[in-house]
Design an enzyme around this catalytic site. Structure first.
Site, PDB file in Angstrom:
ATOM      1  N   CYS A 142       6.657   1.521  -5.540  1.00 55.54           N
ATOM      2  CA  CYS A 142       6.374   0.410  -4.621  1.00 55.54           C
ATOM      3  C   CYS A 142       5.042  -0.265  -4.958  1.00 55.54           C
ATOM      4  CB  CYS A 142       6.433   0.884  -3.175  1.00 55.54           C
ATOM      5  SG  CYS A 142       6.701  -0.505  -2.026  1.00 55.54           S
ATOM      6  N   LYS A 163       9.088 -10.051   5.492  1.00 56.27           N
ATOM      7  CA  LYS A 163       9.118  -8.672   5.019  1.00 56.27           C
ATOM      8  C   LYS A 163      10.534  -8.254   4.644  1.00 56.27           C
ATOM      9  CE  LYS A 163       7.798  -3.924   6.173  1.00 56.27           C
ATOM     10  NZ  LYS A 163       7.248  -3.003   7.202  1.00 56.27           N
ATOM     11  N   SER A 192      10.810  -1.577   1.509  1.00 55.97           N
ATOM     12  CA  SER A 192       9.923  -1.950   2.605  1.00 55.97           C
ATOM     13  C   SER A 192       8.671  -2.578   2.015  1.00 55.97           C
ATOM     14  CB  SER A 192       9.564  -0.702   3.434  1.00 55.97           C
ATOM     15  OG  SER A 192       8.667  -1.027   4.474  1.00 55.97           O
ATOM     16  N   HIS A 235      12.046   2.810  -2.218  1.00 49.93           N
ATOM     17  CA  HIS A 235      11.519   4.068  -1.679  1.00 49.93           C
ATOM     18  C   HIS A 235      12.628   5.112  -1.641  1.00 49.93           C
ATOM     19  CE1 HIS A 235       7.415   2.988  -0.492  1.00 49.93           C
ATOM     20  NE2 HIS A 235       7.887   1.826  -0.077  1.00 49.93           N
ATOM     21  N   GLU A 237      12.281   8.068  -1.912  1.00 52.62           N
ATOM     22  CA  GLU A 237      11.762   9.276  -1.264  1.00 52.62           C
ATOM     23  C   GLU A 237      11.816   9.225   0.254  1.00 52.62           C
ATOM     24  OE1 GLU A 237       8.211   6.533  -1.168  1.00 52.62           O
ATOM     25  OE2 GLU A 237       9.925   6.887  -2.494  1.00 52.62           O
ATOM     26  N   ARG A 249       6.381   1.232  14.753  1.00 55.23           N
ATOM     27  CA  ARG A 249       4.931   1.050  14.585  1.00 55.23           C
ATOM     28  C   ARG A 249       4.578  -0.432  14.615  1.00 55.23           C
ATOM     29  NH1 ARG A 249       3.506   1.811   8.676  1.00 55.23           N
ATOM     30  NH2 ARG A 249       4.476  -0.265   8.729  1.00 55.23           N
TER      31      ARG A 249
END
Length: 314
Positions: A142, A163, A192, A235, A237, A249
């Site tokens: 990323c 985003k 992301s 991502h 992971e 968040r």
């Protein structure tokens, strides 16, 4: 095969509860094989979560791996206890004379800042320079991928109109690339981010191969022809609930984000997300360890000092 870690690392309890194979030092020392030495530069604020995510994937590979963690001494971590950092992490000065088969550079929540304004940028560039003679293959993730491309190849990131957040389909563009061994023609994984790098810049400024891409995500995985530089903008992971936690968040701080795409059943944030990228994630990390690292790395890592011509930015 297992990974060998400090017995006191908190991530071990989580990994053992998931039946992940962890080897203690006594058993590891009796095996007549050189373990792979992997260094993880963890730039994420939630250090322990990222540790667990990456170790889970590395533990699925068929080799014994010794893992060490690196942090940027020029940055003060606000989300991880100092005791954890002092116990389980090393500074660059502590590892600069060592050699590693693989280096993983994680993402970081700083992608909307110019690279030079990131408080640890100068220290990070020292790590990139050091890795030329001390690391066989580097996997950039990323923002770590964007940082590596910027410093090594002069490829800057470009802001997206909004985003990119969700689970997206990607196509294998180079099925003959070893990183894609065992992949279907397409796969899904989390993304992301607020920025991207363009295909035009990659073609004009590098000789990297486009290994995978997607209509919505753009470039997904890039690699040098010898796999010593690997860049992944997604991502793999991420846990099942990572995007959900990021979404909540952002809501709490008033960002008013869109619901992550293709993630919650019926786009309903009250529903538990489906985990649909685990097999692709395990396959990708296993391929990186096996083909980019194990099959080619010298038995004596000190030999890396004599062969670093693979970096096009030298």
């Amino acid at each position: 095969m297992p990974i060998k870690l400090d017995n006191k690392l908190p991530a071990l309890d989580v990994l053992r509860s998931e039946n992940v194979f962890i080897m203690d030092e006594n058993r590891a020392s009796s095996q007549d094989i050189r373990p792979m030495e992997v260094l993880i530069l963890n730039l994420m604020p939630t250090k322990e979560v990222t540790e667990t995510q990456l170790l889970r994937l590395l533990a699925n590979t068929p080799l014994q791996i010794n893992v060490e963690f690196l942090y940027m001494a020029s940055h003060k971590s606000k989300n991880t206890h100092a005791e954890h950092m002092e116990t389980f992490y090393k500074t660059f000065d502590e590892i600069k004379d060592k050699y590693y088969d693989g280096l993983i550079v994680t993402g970081a929540p700083v992608e909307q800042m110019p690279f030079e304004e990131v408080d640890y940028w100068q220290e990070l560039t020292r790590v990139f320079d050091w890795s030329k003679k001390h690391v066989y293959s580097t996997l950039h993730l990323c923002w770590g991928a964007q940082a590596g491309l910027y410093y090594k190849h002069g490829v800057d990131k470009v802001p997206l109109s909004e985003k990119l957040s969700g689970i997206y389909k990607q196509t294998v563009d180079m099925p003959e690339n070893f990183l894609m061994n065992g992949f279907d023609d397409s796969f899904v994984s989390p993304h992301s981010r607020y920025t991207e790098v363009t295909l035009e810049d990659i073609k004009n400024k590098t000789d990297l191969d486009v290994v995978a891409s997607g209509q919505e995500v753009g470039l997904s995985i890039l690699a040098s022809k010898d796999l010593r530089e690997v860049y992944s903008f997604g991502h793999f992971e991420y846990d099942r609930d990572t995007l959900a936690r990021e979404y909540r968040r952002d809501l709490e701080v008033g960002i008013n984000p869109d619901v992550p795409a293709n993630y919650f059943p019926g786009d309903d944030p009250s529903q538990e997300p489906k985990l649909r990228w685990n097999l692709a994630a395990s396959t990708f990390f296993s391929n990186w360890i096996n083909y980019a690292v194990y099959q080619e790395t010298p038995y004596r890592l000190e030999e890396l000092e004599d062969d670093f011509s693979f970096y096009g930015y030298l």
